[in-house]
Scaffold this motif. Structure first.
Motif, PDB file in Angstrom:
ATOM      1  N   VAL A 150     -55.987 -96.622  -4.838  1.00 61.22           N
ATOM      2  CA  VAL A 150     -55.570 -95.160  -5.649  1.00 61.22           C
ATOM      3  C   VAL A 150     -54.363 -94.794  -4.505  1.00 61.22           C
ATOM      4  CG1 VAL A 150     -55.950 -92.800  -6.031  1.00 61.22           C
ATOM      5  CG2 VAL A 150     -57.549 -94.378  -6.872  1.00 61.22           C
ATOM      6  N   ALA A 151     -54.651 -94.700  -3.321  1.00 59.24           N
ATOM      7  CA  ALA A 151     -53.656 -94.296  -2.113  1.00 59.24           C
ATOM      8  C   ALA A 151     -52.482 -95.036  -2.276  1.00 59.24           C
ATOM      9  CB  ALA A 151     -54.254 -94.387  -0.600  1.00 59.24           C
ATOM     10  N   TYR A 152     -52.480 -96.270  -2.476  1.00 58.60           N
ATOM     11  CA  TYR A 152     -51.371 -97.052  -2.606  1.00 58.60           C
ATOM     12  C   TYR A 152     -50.496 -96.789  -3.872  1.00 58.60           C
ATOM     13  CZ  TYR A 152     -48.157-100.970  -3.230  1.00 58.60           C
ATOM     14  OH  TYR A 152     -47.014-101.733  -3.493  1.00 58.60           O
ATOM     15  N   LYS A 153     -51.236 -96.540  -4.892  1.00 59.81           N
ATOM     16  CA  LYS A 153     -50.413 -96.328  -6.189  1.00 59.81           C
ATOM     17  C   LYS A 153     -50.102 -94.958  -6.081  1.00 59.81           C
ATOM     18  CE  LYS A 153     -50.162 -98.639  -9.309  1.00 59.81           C
ATOM     19  NZ  LYS A 153     -49.263 -99.726 -10.002  1.00 59.81           N
ATOM     20  N   VAL A 154     -50.569 -94.007  -5.403  1.00 58.23           N
ATOM     21  CA  VAL A 154     -50.170 -92.578  -5.160  1.00 58.23           C
ATOM     22  C   VAL A 154     -48.545 -92.613  -4.504  1.00 58.23           C
ATOM     23  CG1 VAL A 154     -50.333 -90.504  -3.967  1.00 58.23           C
ATOM     24  CG2 VAL A 154     -52.231 -91.279  -5.377  1.00 58.23           C
ATOM     25  N   LEU A 155     -48.647 -93.318  -3.310  1.00 59.32           N
ATOM     26  CA  LEU A 155     -47.375 -93.430  -2.637  1.00 59.32           C
ATOM     27  C   LEU A 155     -46.313 -94.398  -3.251  1.00 59.32           C
ATOM     28  CD1 LEU A 155     -48.779 -94.069   0.823  1.00 59.32           C
ATOM     29  CD2 LEU A 155     -48.010 -91.901  -0.317  1.00 59.32           C
ATOM     30  N   GLU A 156     -46.652 -95.370  -3.937  1.00 56.61           N
ATOM     31  CA  GLU A 156     -45.848 -96.203  -4.824  1.00 56.61           C
ATOM     32  C   GLU A 156     -45.167 -95.387  -5.837  1.00 56.61           C
ATOM     33  OE1 GLU A 156     -46.382-100.398  -6.835  1.00 56.61           O
ATOM     34  OE2 GLU A 156     -47.310 -98.996  -7.808  1.00 56.61           O
ATOM     35  N   THR A 157     -46.126 -94.440  -6.444  1.00 57.52           N
ATOM     36  CA  THR A 157     -45.420 -93.426  -7.530  1.00 57.52           C
ATOM     37  C   THR A 157     -44.678 -92.503  -7.075  1.00 57.52           C
ATOM     38  OG1 THR A 157     -47.323 -94.068  -8.787  1.00 57.52           O
ATOM     39  CG2 THR A 157     -46.171 -92.026  -9.632  1.00 57.52           C
ATOM     40  N   ALA A 158     -44.991 -91.631  -5.956  1.00 58.69           N
ATOM     41  CA  ALA A 158     -44.397 -90.527  -5.303  1.00 58.69           C
ATOM     42  C   ALA A 158     -43.119 -90.847  -4.471  1.00 58.69           C
ATOM     43  CB  ALA A 158     -45.101 -90.065  -4.402  1.00 58.69           C
ATOM     44  N   PHE A 159     -43.024 -92.292  -3.882  1.00 61.74           N
ATOM     45  CA  PHE A 159     -41.655 -92.597  -3.260  1.00 61.74           C
ATOM     46  C   PHE A 159     -40.303 -92.485  -3.724  1.00 61.74           C
ATOM     47  CE2 PHE A 159     -43.891 -95.014   0.519  1.00 61.74           C
ATOM     48  CZ  PHE A 159     -44.441 -93.865   0.912  1.00 61.74           C
ATOM     49  N   PRO A 160     -40.478 -93.059  -4.950  1.00 63.71           N
ATOM     50  CA  PRO A 160     -39.015 -92.889  -5.580  1.00 63.71           C
ATOM     51  C   PRO A 160     -38.429 -91.424  -6.237  1.00 63.71           C
ATOM     52  CG  PRO A 160     -40.618 -94.328  -6.838  1.00 63.71           C
ATOM     53  CD  PRO A 160     -41.045 -94.206  -5.524  1.00 63.71           C
ATOM     54  N   LEU A 214     -54.672-101.157  -9.199  1.00 64.70           N
ATOM     55  CA  LEU A 214     -53.300-101.810  -8.757  1.00 64.70           C
ATOM     56  C   LEU A 214     -52.591-102.781  -9.941  1.00 64.70           C
ATOM     57  CD1 LEU A 214     -54.620-103.883  -5.466  1.00 64.70           C
ATOM     58  CD2 LEU A 214     -52.954-101.662  -5.820  1.00 64.70           C
ATOM     59  N   ALA A 215     -53.273-102.954 -11.012  1.00 62.61           N
ATOM     60  CA  ALA A 215     -52.511-103.562 -12.087  1.00 62.61           C
ATOM     61  C   ALA A 215     -52.171-102.721 -13.085  1.00 62.61           C
ATOM     62  CB  ALA A 215     -53.648-104.572 -12.961  1.00 62.61           C
ATOM     63  N   SER A 216     -52.442-101.554 -12.956  1.00 59.66           N
ATOM     64  CA  SER A 216     -51.987-100.498 -14.024  1.00 59.66           C
ATOM     65  C   SER A 216     -50.732 -99.714 -13.580  1.00 59.66           C
ATOM     66  CB  SER A 216     -53.192 -99.254 -14.105  1.00 59.66           C
ATOM     67  OG  SER A 216     -54.136 -99.939 -14.685  1.00 59.66           O
ATOM     68  N   PRO A 217     -49.992 -99.316 -14.562  1.00 57.55           N
ATOM     69  CA  PRO A 217     -48.691 -98.520 -14.590  1.00 57.55           C
ATOM     70  C   PRO A 217     -49.077 -97.100 -14.026  1.00 57.55           C
ATOM     71  CG  PRO A 217     -48.850 -99.019 -16.622  1.00 57.55           C
ATOM     72  CD  PRO A 217     -49.984 -99.829 -15.954  1.00 57.55           C
ATOM     73  N   ALA A 218     -48.304 -96.556 -13.308  1.00 57.40           N
ATOM     74  CA  ALA A 218     -48.851 -94.998 -12.846  1.00 57.40           C
ATOM     75  C   ALA A 218     -48.984 -94.168 -14.147  1.00 57.40           C
ATOM     76  CB  ALA A 218     -47.498 -94.452 -11.956  1.00 57.40           C
ATOM     77  N   ALA A 219     -48.146 -94.331 -15.345  1.00 52.67           N
ATOM     78  CA  ALA A 219     -48.515 -93.380 -16.189  1.00 52.67           C
ATOM     79  C   ALA A 219     -49.915 -93.484 -16.815  1.00 52.67           C
ATOM     80  CB  ALA A 219     -47.384 -93.759 -17.369  1.00 52.67           C
ATOM     81  N   LEU A 272     -52.455 -94.191 -14.897  1.00 53.03           N
ATOM     82  CA  LEU A 272     -53.510 -93.638 -14.046  1.00 53.03           C
ATOM     83  C   LEU A 272     -53.410 -92.017 -13.620  1.00 53.03           C
ATOM     84  CD1 LEU A 272     -52.863 -96.320 -11.459  1.00 53.03           C
ATOM     85  CD2 LEU A 272     -54.938 -96.036 -12.861  1.00 53.03           C
ATOM     86  N   PHE A 273     -52.142 -91.361 -13.454  1.00 57.58           N
ATOM     87  CA  PHE A 273     -51.971 -90.059 -13.092  1.00 57.58           C
ATOM     88  C   PHE A 273     -51.076 -89.340 -14.118  1.00 57.58           C
ATOM     89  CE2 PHE A 273     -51.274 -93.001  -9.175  1.00 57.58           C
ATOM     90  CZ  PHE A 273     -52.458 -92.675  -8.743  1.00 57.58           C
ATOM     91  N   GLU A 274     -51.446 -87.977 -13.786  1.00 57.69           N
ATOM     92  CA  GLU A 274     -50.569 -86.969 -14.381  1.00 57.69           C
ATOM     93  C   GLU A 274     -49.675 -86.602 -13.238  1.00 57.69           C
ATOM     94  OE1 GLU A 274     -50.698 -85.619 -17.274  1.00 57.69           O
ATOM     95  OE2 GLU A 274     -52.446 -86.546 -18.303  1.00 57.69           O
ATOM     96  N   ILE A 275     -48.472 -86.455 -13.608  1.00 57.02           N
ATOM     97  CA  ILE A 275     -47.370 -86.242 -12.410  1.00 57.02           C
ATOM     98  C   ILE A 275     -46.749 -84.920 -12.664  1.00 57.02           C
ATOM     99  CG2 ILE A 275     -45.264 -87.189 -11.537  1.00 57.02           C
ATOM    100  CD1 ILE A 275     -46.170 -89.924 -12.592  1.00 57.02           C
TER     101      ILE A 275
END
Length: 175
Positions: free
Chosen positions: A36-46, A159-164, A166-169
């Motif tokens: 989850v931490a990885y995907k949060v950063l992967e999603t947030a960075f761009p 890890l296999a899921s797209p951010a959309a 997993l998360f509300e952004i």
């Protein structure tokens, strides 16, 4: 597939931190939290640094969950906790809750921030029930083993899921 976060270090040198490095830093018992931490950063960075990788020492985090996998994953990648750029907000009420804590995150970089929170249903009812029993010391050996298996399944799925999925952004905010 290798999952790698890219940042800029001192003197603009590239820094690359992989999910595997984050997991090794953590020690392994909570791979779902690290994922989850990885995907949060992967999603947030761009979103917070659209012109390229963010500067590692300028990343700040606020979180609503104090899970060891989440905290260790974020620390390994950003060093925000050891460098006093992290905040634990137990008042956060967005995001799926586990044992009373919410999977809510705010990632900031040089005046730009974005909030993300885990969608309801991302964590299964079985996972939540076993998390509660395990945290309370009430789980049988078989339940502890099942919970461990679920944590690994969760890591693979996250890890296999797209951010959309997993998360509300929330909106990107520039101050």
């Amino acid at each position: 597939m290798t999952h790698v976060l890219k940042m800029r270090g001192s003197k603009q040198n590239p820094v690359a931190i992989s999910y595997e490095q984050m997991l090794t830093f953590h020690g392994g018992p909570h791979p779902g939290g690290v994922a989850v931490a990885y995907k949060v950063l992967e999603t947030a960075f761009p979103l917070i640094s659209p012109d390229g990788p963010p500067e590692r020492r300028a990343i700040q985090v606020a979180i609503g969950v104090d899970g060891p996998g989440v905290v260790d994953g974020l620390e390994c990648a950003t060093r925000a906790f050891s460098r006093q750029r992290a905040l634990l907000d137990h008042g956060a009420k967005k995001g799926q809750a586990v044992c009373g804590e919410h999977f809510w995150f705010e990632i900031r970089h040089k005046g730009t921030s974005v909030s993300l929170w885990l969608k309801e249903g991302t964590l299964t009812s079985e996972f939540l029930a076993l998390a509660s029993k395990t945290a309370g010391g009430l789980a049988s050996d078989a339940e502890v083993a099942r919970f461990d298996a679920l944590r690994h399944e969760m890591a693979d799925r996250v890890l296999a899921s797209p951010a959309a999925d997993l998360f509300e952004i929330g909106p990107v905010v520039k101050s």
